[in-house]
Design an enzyme around this catalytic site. Structure first.
Site, PDB file in Angstrom:
ATOM      1  N   SER A   1      36.236 -15.275   7.560  1.00  0.00           N
ATOM      2  CA  SER A   1      37.492 -16.014   7.652  1.00  0.00           C
ATOM      3  C   SER A   1      38.500 -15.522   6.610  1.00  0.00           C
ATOM      4  O   SER A   1      38.959 -14.392   6.685  1.00  0.00           O
ATOM      5  CB  SER A   1      37.193 -17.513   7.518  1.00  0.00           C
ATOM      6  OG  SER A   1      38.313 -18.290   7.839  1.00  0.00           O
TER       7      SER A   1
ATOM      8  N   ASP B   1      35.855 -20.136  18.772  1.00  0.00           N
ATOM      9  CA  ASP B   1      36.477 -20.160  17.448  1.00  0.00           C
ATOM     10  C   ASP B   1      37.945 -20.548  17.583  1.00  0.00           C
ATOM     11  O   ASP B   1      38.760 -19.786  18.097  1.00  0.00           O
ATOM     12  CB  ASP B   1      36.349 -18.783  16.804  1.00  0.00           C
ATOM     13  CG  ASP B   1      36.693 -18.795  15.318  1.00  0.00           C
ATOM     14  OD1 ASP B   1      37.419 -19.711  14.886  1.00  0.00           O
ATOM     15  OD2 ASP B   1      36.230 -17.886  14.599  1.00  0.00           O
TER      16      ASP B   1
ATOM     17  N   HIS C   1      33.776 -21.245  14.611  1.00  0.00           N
ATOM     18  CA  HIS C   1      34.111 -20.622  13.325  1.00  0.00           C
ATOM     19  C   HIS C   1      32.987 -20.740  12.295  1.00  0.00           C
ATOM     20  O   HIS C   1      32.713 -19.807  11.546  1.00  0.00           O
ATOM     21  CB  HIS C   1      35.389 -21.265  12.781  1.00  0.00           C
ATOM     22  CG  HIS C   1      36.115 -20.446  11.777  1.00  0.00           C
ATOM     23  ND1 HIS C   1      36.802 -19.299  12.091  1.00  0.00           N
ATOM     24  CD2 HIS C   1      36.253 -20.602  10.425  1.00  0.00           C
ATOM     25  CE1 HIS C   1      37.353 -18.785  11.003  1.00  0.00           C
ATOM     26  NE2 HIS C   1      37.029 -19.556   9.979  1.00  0.00           N
TER      27      HIS C   1
END
Length: 406
Positions: free
Chosen positions: A178, A347, A376
């Protein structure tokens, strides 16, 4: 996504809600700082109890931040002399280095890499509780929080790679999740940084954010929440204070958005993480970050750009010599840098369209693993992570040219 002007009637409402927690924000932060100091650091509290060798290190950035690094190896390998190459783990937003060790040694990537002989280095970005402050500033100073992921990319990552290189005399494998991938993409456009990197594995890779589908996050973006917080003089975002309750209230749109599954409302449906361990995860997460970091991310969502921080036309001219902030040009990432990516169909933050945009701008042809069911958080906490992706990642690393035999 075009920038909208904050409605004049909405700002007083947000300010009123924010005012309800401003006073307790300072008090609670002090309590949290004390109760989560974790004497002994990440090694003593989370890694060594699982039977792994771990040593705490500190490095300093060019702008004075003191960053915690942990060096980890399997108990069967003497720390610092293993034959495997160094690998640096870069955590996401509101996380710290503990994110890589939240589950069992067979499931957590930090442990998995150590089990496979890698020389594991755990990065902790500025402002997180496993880093160690600043050479001259206190975390109570406004200036301490004057940064976004841009500084993490250009200063934190550079300092960590330089330190690891000095200890190992080797190029470093980088793994990011991320925000850790945002940092990586930006840093890899800089020759002095990318030259220290052997290869990169990026989980939920992000350089563009204008197609995110998280309604919760989009509500906060459209409300310009960051502007209200800035007007209140807030510079640190510590979601372990009462601010979390009020942000949830805003993000859930007064009940018009179903936030009964809070995690899914933010990240998308996660197929495979162990929900029974949430209370344990919350003993360590979330970590603090800066309001400026949130502002920068919201700029990316609104403008559809992967660029430096936007200060506004006049200040941009003074700082950058142009009206708009310079972009990070992904085509400047060397074609010779091996890149592996894994992204998911569920996601809500790393959208498939945005990932495709990123891949299209790279000169290289990265190896891409698509996991339809993954949200995610699954890329960190999936109970199936090894068979779904970590084994594939390790195979990729082993296939790359390395200076040491491995």
């Amino acid at each position: 996504m075009a920038t909208s002007i904050l409605p004049s009637l909405l700002l007083p409402i947000i300010l009123w809600m924010c005012m309800s927690f401003v006073e307790c924000l300072t008090t609670v932060d002090k309590i949290i700082e004390h109760s989560q100091s974790y004497d002994g650091g990440l090694c003593l509290n989370l890694i060594q109890p699982c039977g792994y060798a771990c040593v705490e290190h500190t490095t300093q950035t060019k702008d004075g931040f003191l960053l915690g690094l942990q060096r980890v190896s399997s108990s069967t390998i003497k720390l610092g002399v293993q034959s495997g190459p160094p690998v640096l783990l870069l955590h996401g937003l509101f996380m710290g280095g503990d994110a890589w060790f939240m589950d069992s040694p067979n499931e957590s990537l930090g442990f998995v890499l150590a089990n496979h002989g890698f020389d594991v280095w755990v990065g902790n970005m500025r402002g997180t509780k496993w880093s160690h402050g600043h050479s001259s500033l206190s975390d109570g100073d406004k200036e301490f929080w004057d940064w976004s992921w841009e500084e993490m990319a250009l200063y934190d990552l550079e300092a960590m790679l330089t330190y690891i290189n000095s200890k190992t005399s080797s190029k470093v494998f980088v793994v990011g999740h991320s925000q850790g991938t945002i940092m990586s993409f930006a840093a890899f456009t800089q020759p002095d940084i990318v030259n220290m990197v052997e290869a990169a594995a990026l989980l939920s890779p992000i350089s563009y954010l204008d197609h995110i589908t998280s309604k919760f996050v989009l509500n906060l973006v459209n409300m310009h929440l960051e502007e209200a917080l800035s007007l209140l003089g807030i510079h640190q975002l510590n979601l372990k204070s009462n601010i979390l309750i009020d942000i949830i209230e805003l993000g859930c749109d007064g009940g018009r958005l179903d936030c009964s599954n809070m995690l899914a409302s933010i990240t998308g449906e996660n197929c495979c993480f162990n929900s029974s361990r949430v209370d344990f995860y919350l003993e360590y997460e979330p970590h603090p970050s800066s309001l400026k970091n949130l502002k920068h991310l919201f700029q990316m969502i609104r403008k559809g750009t992967f660029a430096r921080y936007d200060y506004g036309t006049l200040k941009n001219i003074l700082k950058y010599g142009q009206t708009k902030p310079p972009t990070f040009d992904l085509s400047k990432i060397p074609e010779s840098l091996p890149i592996w990516m894994a992204h998911g169909g569920n996601d809500a933050l790393g959208d498939v369209i945005d990932v495709q945009h990123t891949v299209k701008e790279l000169k290289s042809n990265p190896k891409v693993l698509f996991l339809e069911e993954y949200g995610h958080v699954d890329f960190l906490l999936s109970t199936r992570a090894f068979e779904d992706m970590y084994d594939n990642m390790i195979t990729f690393f082993r296939s790359c040219k390395m200076s040491s035999s491995f």
